[in-house]
Design a protein around this motif. Structure first.
Motif, PDB file in Angstrom:
ATOM      1  N   GLN A   1      -3.806  -1.895   9.941  1.00  0.00           N
ATOM      2  CA  GLN A   1      -4.105  -2.874   8.910  1.00  0.00           C
ATOM      3  C   GLN A   1      -2.785  -3.475   8.443  1.00  0.00           C
ATOM      4  O   GLN A   1      -1.881  -2.745   8.029  1.00  0.00           O
ATOM      5  N   PHE A   2      -2.682  -4.796   8.508  1.00  0.00           N
ATOM      6  CA  PHE A   2      -1.482  -5.503   8.078  1.00  0.00           C
ATOM      7  C   PHE A   2      -1.711  -5.998   6.656  1.00  0.00           C
ATOM      8  O   PHE A   2      -2.662  -6.720   6.394  1.00  0.00           O
ATOM      9  N   VAL A   3      -0.829  -5.592   5.743  1.00  0.00           N
ATOM     10  CA  VAL A   3      -1.059  -5.822   4.321  1.00  0.00           C
ATOM     11  C   VAL A   3      -0.118  -6.867   3.736  1.00  0.00           C
ATOM     12  O   VAL A   3      -0.535  -7.713   2.960  1.00  0.00           O
ATOM     13  N   ALA A   4       1.162  -6.806   4.074  1.00  0.00           N
ATOM     14  CA  ALA A   4       2.154  -7.717   3.501  1.00  0.00           C
ATOM     15  C   ALA A   4       3.204  -8.053   4.557  1.00  0.00           C
ATOM     16  O   ALA A   4       3.359  -7.347   5.547  1.00  0.00           O
ATOM     17  N   ALA A   5       3.921  -9.129   4.316  1.00  0.00           N
ATOM     18  CA  ALA A   5       4.967  -9.567   5.244  1.00  0.00           C
ATOM     19  C   ALA A   5       6.277  -8.857   4.932  1.00  0.00           C
ATOM     20  O   ALA A   5       6.576  -8.536   3.787  1.00  0.00           O
TER      21      ALA A   5
ATOM     22  N   ASP B   1      11.316  -0.989  -1.480  1.00  0.00           N
ATOM     23  CA  ASP B   1      10.716  -0.957  -2.818  1.00  0.00           C
ATOM     24  C   ASP B   1       9.385  -0.202  -2.826  1.00  0.00           C
ATOM     25  O   ASP B   1       8.650  -0.272  -3.800  1.00  0.00           O
ATOM     26  N   ARG B   2       9.073   0.464  -1.712  1.00  0.00           N
ATOM     27  CA  ARG B   2       7.835   1.230  -1.519  1.00  0.00           C
ATOM     28  C   ARG B   2       6.597   0.343  -1.517  1.00  0.00           C
ATOM     29  O   ARG B   2       5.495   0.776  -1.828  1.00  0.00           O
ATOM     30  N   ARG B   3       6.795  -0.921  -1.148  1.00  0.00           N
ATOM     31  CA  ARG B   3       5.680  -1.864  -1.004  1.00  0.00           C
ATOM     32  C   ARG B   3       5.048  -1.638   0.365  1.00  0.00           C
ATOM     33  O   ARG B   3       5.744  -1.538   1.374  1.00  0.00           O
ATOM     34  N   LEU B   4       3.716  -1.539   0.386  1.00  0.00           N
ATOM     35  CA  LEU B   4       3.002  -1.296   1.636  1.00  0.00           C
ATOM     36  C   LEU B   4       3.021  -2.558   2.501  1.00  0.00           C
ATOM     37  O   LEU B   4       2.572  -3.616   2.073  1.00  0.00           O
ATOM     38  N   ILE B   5       3.532  -2.421   3.715  1.00  0.00           N
ATOM     39  CA  ILE B   5       3.572  -3.517   4.678  1.00  0.00           C
ATOM     40  C   ILE B   5       2.383  -3.411   5.626  1.00  0.00           C
ATOM     41  O   ILE B   5       1.722  -4.405   5.923  1.00  0.00           O
ATOM     42  N   ALA B   6       2.116  -2.204   6.117  1.00  0.00           N
ATOM     43  CA  ALA B   6       1.001  -1.977   7.034  1.00  0.00           C
ATOM     44  C   ALA B   6       0.644  -0.499   7.013  1.00  0.00           C
ATOM     45  O   ALA B   6       1.452   0.344   6.615  1.00  0.00           O
ATOM     46  N   SER B   7      -0.574  -0.195   7.453  1.00  0.00           N
ATOM     47  CA  SER B   7      -1.002   1.197   7.582  1.00  0.00           C
ATOM     48  C   SER B   7      -1.779   1.337   8.882  1.00  0.00           C
ATOM     49  O   SER B   7      -2.200   0.342   9.476  1.00  0.00           O
ATOM     50  N   ALA B   8      -1.942   2.576   9.301  1.00  0.00           N
ATOM     51  CA  ALA B   8      -2.654   2.812  10.561  1.00  0.00           C
ATOM     52  C   ALA B   8      -3.284   4.198  10.546  1.00  0.00           C
ATOM     53  O   ALA B   8      -2.846   5.090   9.813  1.00  0.00           O
ATOM     54  N   THR B   9      -4.296   4.350  11.365  1.00  0.00           N
ATOM     55  CA  THR B   9      -4.860   5.652  11.685  1.00  0.00           C
ATOM     56  C   THR B   9      -4.879   5.750  13.199  1.00  0.00           C
ATOM     57  O   THR B   9      -4.952   4.736  13.899  1.00  0.00           O
ATOM     58  N   GLY B  10      -4.805   6.972  13.701  1.00  0.00           N
ATOM     59  CA  GLY B  10      -4.790   7.134  15.144  1.00  0.00           C
ATOM     60  C   GLY B  10      -5.270   8.495  15.584  1.00  0.00           C
ATOM     61  O   GLY B  10      -5.328   9.442  14.794  1.00  0.00           O
ATOM     62  N   VAL B  11      -5.606   8.555  16.856  1.00  0.00           N
ATOM     63  CA  VAL B  11      -5.993   9.797  17.516  1.00  0.00           C
ATOM     64  C   VAL B  11      -4.964  10.042  18.610  1.00  0.00           C
ATOM     65  O   VAL B  11      -4.666   9.133  19.402  1.00  0.00           O
ATOM     66  N   PHE B  12      -4.417  11.251  18.658  1.00  0.00           N
ATOM     67  CA  PHE B  12      -3.350  11.591  19.594  1.00  0.00           C
ATOM     68  C   PHE B  12      -3.696  12.849  20.364  1.00  0.00           C
ATOM     69  O   PHE B  12      -4.325  13.758  19.838  1.00  0.00           O
ATOM     70  N   LYS B  13      -3.245  12.888  21.624  1.00  0.00           N
ATOM     71  CA  LYS B  13      -3.513  14.020  22.517  1.00  0.00           C
ATOM     72  C   LYS B  13      -2.193  14.448  23.143  1.00  0.00           C
ATOM     73  O   LYS B  13      -1.409  13.601  23.593  1.00  0.00           O
ATOM     74  N   ARG B  14      -1.976  15.760  23.200  1.00  0.00           N
ATOM     75  CA  ARG B  14      -0.767  16.267  23.842  1.00  0.00           C
ATOM     76  C   ARG B  14      -0.777  15.889  25.316  1.00  0.00           C
ATOM     77  O   ARG B  14      -1.773  16.085  26.016  1.00  0.00           O
ATOM     78  N   ALA B  15       0.346  15.357  25.792  1.00  0.00           N
ATOM     79  CA  ALA B  15       0.456  14.901  27.177  1.00  0.00           C
ATOM     80  C   ALA B  15       0.799  16.065  28.092  1.00  0.00           C
ATOM     81  O   ALA B  15       1.613  16.917  27.754  1.00  0.00           O
ATOM     82  N   LYS B  16       0.154  16.090  29.228  1.00  0.00           N
ATOM     83  CA  LYS B  16       0.498  17.022  30.293  1.00  0.00           C
ATOM     84  C   LYS B  16       1.080  16.165  31.406  1.00  0.00           C
ATOM     85  O   LYS B  16       0.359  15.651  32.251  1.00  0.00           O
TER      86      LYS B  16
END
Length: 139
Positions: A82-86, A117-132
């Motif tokens: 999610q892109f929140v601010a520039a 200034d701790r202003r939110l620029i973007a956030s994300a959620t993700g799913v990660f898997k250990r690589a073999k």
């Protein structure tokens, strides 16, 4: 003790970001000093670079769950941003990852990209898997 991973990958060398590990909260930080090389035609941070910072913060945080050096490879299975601010050239941005859940084979993470200034620029959620990885580097 805070440690830094720098110039480890081609992407990291090209974009110039650093990864910090060793924070008490267990989350990795991906830090970038934004330059004109990181901006789009509107003179703001390119969204793909924001997503890259968030992805790396979550990936390194995943690695920290099994490896204190933050170098065990994890693959991004999915990611929503999610892109929140520039953000503009001259700003320092920090993406911080945190584990929100998971099990034996998958980890769920979230990350926020903030300016000085701790202003939110973007956030994300993700799913990660250990690589073999095999010897050729393929997953």
């Amino acid at each position: 003790m805070i440690g830094t991973i720098s110039a480890e990958t081609g992407t990291q060398r090209t974009l110039g970001y650093l990864i910090e590990i060793g924070h008490a909260d267990g989350g990795a930080r991906c830090i970038l000093d934004v330059t004109e090389a990181h901006t789009n035609r509107h003179d703001v941070l390119h969204g793909g670079i924001a997503a890259t910072l968030l992805d790396n913060a979550m990936g390194a945080t995943s690695s920290l769950t099994v490896d204190a050096t933050g170098r065990t490879p994890f693959l991004t299975v999915s990611m929503t941003t999610q892109f929140v601010a520039a953000a503009r050239a001259g700003q320092r941005l920090t993406a911080t990852g945190r584990v929100t859940g998971g099990g034996r084979s998958l980890l769920f993470l979230a990350a926020e990209l903030l300016d000085e200034d701790r202003r939110l620029i973007a956030s994300a959620t993700g799913v990660f898997k250990r690589a073999k990885l095999d010897r050729g580097g393929d997953a």
